[in-house]
Design a protein around this motif. Structure first.
Motif, PDB file in Angstrom:
ATOM      1  N   ASN A   1      -2.603  19.885 -10.588  1.00 43.61           N
ATOM      2  CA  ASN A   1      -3.541  19.017  -9.873  1.00 43.61           C
ATOM      3  C   ASN A   1      -3.449  17.605 -10.436  1.00 43.61           C
ATOM      4  N   THR A   2      -2.355  16.943 -10.156  1.00 42.72           N
ATOM      5  CA  THR A   2      -2.124  15.613 -10.695  1.00 42.72           C
ATOM      6  C   THR A   2      -2.094  14.591  -9.563  1.00 42.72           C
ATOM      7  N   VAL A   3      -1.998  13.330  -9.948  1.00 43.00           N
ATOM      8  CA  VAL A   3      -1.972  12.256  -8.957  1.00 43.00           C
ATOM      9  C   VAL A   3      -0.667  12.309  -8.166  1.00 43.00           C
ATOM     10  N   PHE A   4      -0.737  12.005  -6.874  1.00 46.34           N
ATOM     11  CA  PHE A   4       0.434  12.034  -6.006  1.00 46.34           C
ATOM     12  C   PHE A   4       0.585  10.695  -5.292  1.00 46.34           C
ATOM     13  N   LEU A   5       1.826  10.319  -5.034  1.00 49.76           N
ATOM     14  CA  LEU A   5       2.082   9.056  -4.348  1.00 49.76           C
ATOM     15  C   LEU A   5       1.482   9.010  -2.949  1.00 49.76           C
ATOM     16  N   GLU A   6       1.303  10.201  -2.358  1.00 51.59           N
ATOM     17  CA  GLU A   6       0.726  10.249  -1.023  1.00 51.59           C
ATOM     18  C   GLU A   6      -0.672   9.625  -0.984  1.00 51.59           C
ATOM     19  N   SER A   7      -1.309   9.526  -2.159  1.00 44.65           N
ATOM     20  CA  SER A   7      -2.641   8.912  -2.215  1.00 44.65           C
ATOM     21  C   SER A   7      -2.595   7.457  -1.776  1.00 44.65           C
ATOM     22  N   ALA A   8      -1.423   6.851  -1.846  1.00 46.82           N
ATOM     23  CA  ALA A   8      -1.298   5.450  -1.438  1.00 46.82           C
ATOM     24  C   ALA A   8      -1.610   5.279   0.043  1.00 46.82           C
ATOM     25  N   ALA A   9      -1.385   6.328   0.833  1.00 48.01           N
ATOM     26  CA  ALA A   9      -1.705   6.242   2.262  1.00 48.01           C
ATOM     27  C   ALA A   9      -3.213   6.063   2.450  1.00 48.01           C
ATOM     28  N   GLY A  10      -4.007   6.826   1.695  1.00 47.34           N
ATOM     29  CA  GLY A  10      -5.455   6.675   1.767  1.00 47.34           C
ATOM     30  C   GLY A  10      -5.913   5.340   1.218  1.00 47.34           C
ATOM     31  N   VAL A  11      -5.275   4.905   0.131  1.00 52.08           N
ATOM     32  CA  VAL A  11      -5.608   3.608  -0.461  1.00 52.08           C
ATOM     33  C   VAL A  11      -5.333   2.481   0.526  1.00 52.08           C
ATOM     34  N   GLY A  12      -4.220   2.610   1.242  1.00 50.73           N
ATOM     35  CA  GLY A  12      -3.869   1.586   2.219  1.00 50.73           C
ATOM     36  C   GLY A  12      -4.884   1.483   3.350  1.00 50.73           C
ATOM     37  N   GLU A  13      -5.615   2.578   3.584  1.00 52.06           N
ATOM     38  CA  GLU A  13      -6.639   2.578   4.638  1.00 52.06           C
ATOM     39  C   GLU A  13      -8.011   2.189   4.114  1.00 52.06           C
ATOM     40  N   GLY A  14      -8.089   1.897   2.807  1.00 50.35           N
ATOM     41  CA  GLY A  14      -9.366   1.417   2.267  1.00 50.35           C
ATOM     42  C   GLY A  14     -10.017   2.293   1.229  1.00 50.35           C
TER      43      GLY A  14
ATOM     44  N   PRO B   1       6.508  11.669   8.459  1.00 55.22           N
ATOM     45  CA  PRO B   1       6.069  10.312   8.822  1.00 55.22           C
ATOM     46  C   PRO B   1       5.126   9.691   7.796  1.00 55.22           C
ATOM     47  N   ALA B   2       4.240  10.510   7.229  1.00 58.68           N
ATOM     48  CA  ALA B   2       3.315   9.987   6.213  1.00 58.68           C
ATOM     49  C   ALA B   2       4.073   9.534   4.976  1.00 58.68           C
ATOM     50  N   LEU B   3       5.099  10.282   4.593  1.00 53.38           N
ATOM     51  CA  LEU B   3       5.885   9.908   3.416  1.00 53.38           C
ATOM     52  C   LEU B   3       6.662   8.617   3.654  1.00 53.38           C
ATOM     53  N   VAL B   4       7.121   8.404   4.884  1.00 52.69           N
ATOM     54  CA  VAL B   4       7.814   7.155   5.205  1.00 52.69           C
ATOM     55  C   VAL B   4       6.860   5.974   5.062  1.00 52.69           C
ATOM     56  N   VAL B   5       5.622   6.156   5.545  1.00 56.21           N
ATOM     57  CA  VAL B   5       4.617   5.095   5.410  1.00 56.21           C
ATOM     58  C   VAL B   5       4.321   4.818   3.944  1.00 56.21           C
ATOM     59  N   VAL B   6       4.177   5.874   3.151  1.00 57.74           N
ATOM     60  CA  VAL B   6       3.916   5.720   1.717  1.00 57.74           C
ATOM     61  C   VAL B   6       5.073   4.978   1.044  1.00 57.74           C
ATOM     62  N   GLY B   7       6.300   5.350   1.411  1.00 62.77           N
ATOM     63  CA  GLY B   7       7.459   4.670   0.840  1.00 62.77           C
ATOM     64  C   GLY B   7       7.466   3.185   1.157  1.00 62.77           C
ATOM     65  N   GLY B   8       7.101   2.847   2.386  1.00 60.54           N
ATOM     66  CA  GLY B   8       7.014   1.433   2.752  1.00 60.54           C
ATOM     67  C   GLY B   8       5.972   0.697   1.939  1.00 60.54           C
ATOM     68  N   MET B   9       4.827   1.344   1.702  1.00 64.92           N
ATOM     69  CA  MET B   9       3.786   0.723   0.880  1.00 64.92           C
ATOM     70  C   MET B   9       4.262   0.488  -0.546  1.00 64.92           C
ATOM     71  N   MET B  10       4.991   1.465  -1.077  1.00 66.50           N
ATOM     72  CA  MET B  10       5.486   1.318  -2.449  1.00 66.50           C
ATOM     73  C   MET B  10       6.533   0.202  -2.545  1.00 66.50           C
ATOM     74  N   MET B  11       7.418   0.120  -1.563  1.00 69.75           N
ATOM     75  CA  MET B  11       8.453  -0.911  -1.598  1.00 69.75           C
ATOM     76  C   MET B  11       7.860  -2.307  -1.488  1.00 69.75           C
ATOM     77  N   ALA B  12       6.684  -2.412  -0.864  1.00 73.09           N
ATOM     78  CA  ALA B  12       6.046  -3.725  -0.720  1.00 73.09           C
ATOM     79  C   ALA B  12       5.722  -4.340  -2.074  1.00 73.09           C
ATOM     80  N   GLN B  13       5.548  -3.486  -3.090  1.00 65.66           N
ATOM     81  CA  GLN B  13       5.233  -3.992  -4.429  1.00 65.66           C
ATOM     82  C   GLN B  13       6.439  -4.655  -5.099  1.00 65.66           C
ATOM     83  N   CYS B  14       7.622  -4.474  -4.535  1.00 66.15           N
ATOM     84  CA  CYS B  14       8.825  -5.075  -5.121  1.00 66.15           C
ATOM     85  C   CYS B  14       8.809  -6.604  -5.043  1.00 66.15           C
TER      86      CYS B  14
END
Length: 205
Positions: free
Chosen positions: A70-83, A117-130
């Motif tokens: 039960n650890t943190v997952f990158l998919e959480s970025a999708a929820g973070v991106g929505e607020g 599709p959700a993972l693609v969105v998460v990947g895009g969010m992560m790449m934005a930090q570059c």
């Protein structure tokens, strides 16, 4: 000697497990917090110690119950991106998963590919930090490149971070600026070198 071999094997296994879990969590937490705007100007996460404590407790709880960590997952970025910011979204997600336990046959109908599709969105969010990476600085160019490339190619955040840290220390040393790397980063880079050599050590044991 026969007793020493199992002990050494256990030590190597625990070292690999702890190092992998720690840096997987560090990389994921940093990425999610950056997306949430919870980092300072230097890109550091405030309250990292408490976050890692909760993450570690979740991993232990998962192990005790025989479930997935039960650890943190990158998919959480999708929820973070929505607020999502306060953790309430995680509580709601957990409750929805609890309800889903009663509908397991129905949930099993949904194919694993539906998450793509959700993972693609998460990947895009992560790449934005570059955009925050100092690409013009040669000290960071190679380490960052190795980190970004090896994470998807090896399916491991730990491998990417490890290669990046080793390359960072190597570049600093070759340019005569080894002091700038810092003793802690240098020690971690050495530990990662041991981590990558674990398979060879196991073969010797």
């Amino acid at each position: 000697q026969t007793c020493a071999l199992p002990i050494l094997s256990a030590v190597v296994f625990l070292f690999t497990l702890v190092l992998s879990g720690f840096f997987d969590a560090m990389g994921t937490i940093t990425g999610v917090c950056a997306e949430a705007g919870l980092t300072d100007r230097s890109g550091r996460v405030r309250g990292m110690g408490r976050i890692l404590l909760v993450d570690g407790a979740g991993a232990v709880a998962g192990g005790l119950t025989g479930s997935a960590p039960n650890t943190v997952f990158l998919e959480s970025a999708a929820g973070v991106g929505e607020g999502a910011r306060t953790g309430l979204a995680s509580v709601v997600t957990g409750l929805l998963f609890a309800v889903t336990l009663l509908l397991t046959p129905l949930a099993a109908v949904v194919p694993a590919q539906a998450a793509a599709p959700a993972l693609v969105v998460v990947g895009g969010m992560m790449m934005a930090q570059c955009r925050n990476i100092p690409w013009q600085d040669p000290d960071y160019l190679l380490p960052v490149f190795l980190t970004i490339v090896l994470i998807p190619f090896t399916y491991s955040i730990t491998n990417g971070i490890g290669a990046g840290l080793i390359a960072f220390v190597a570049v600093k040393t070759c340019r005569g600026k080894w002091r700038e790397a810092g003793w802690l980063v240098t020690v971690i880079a050495v530990l990662f070198m041991i981590y990558f050599a674990v398979d060879g050590v196991r073969a010797l044991l």
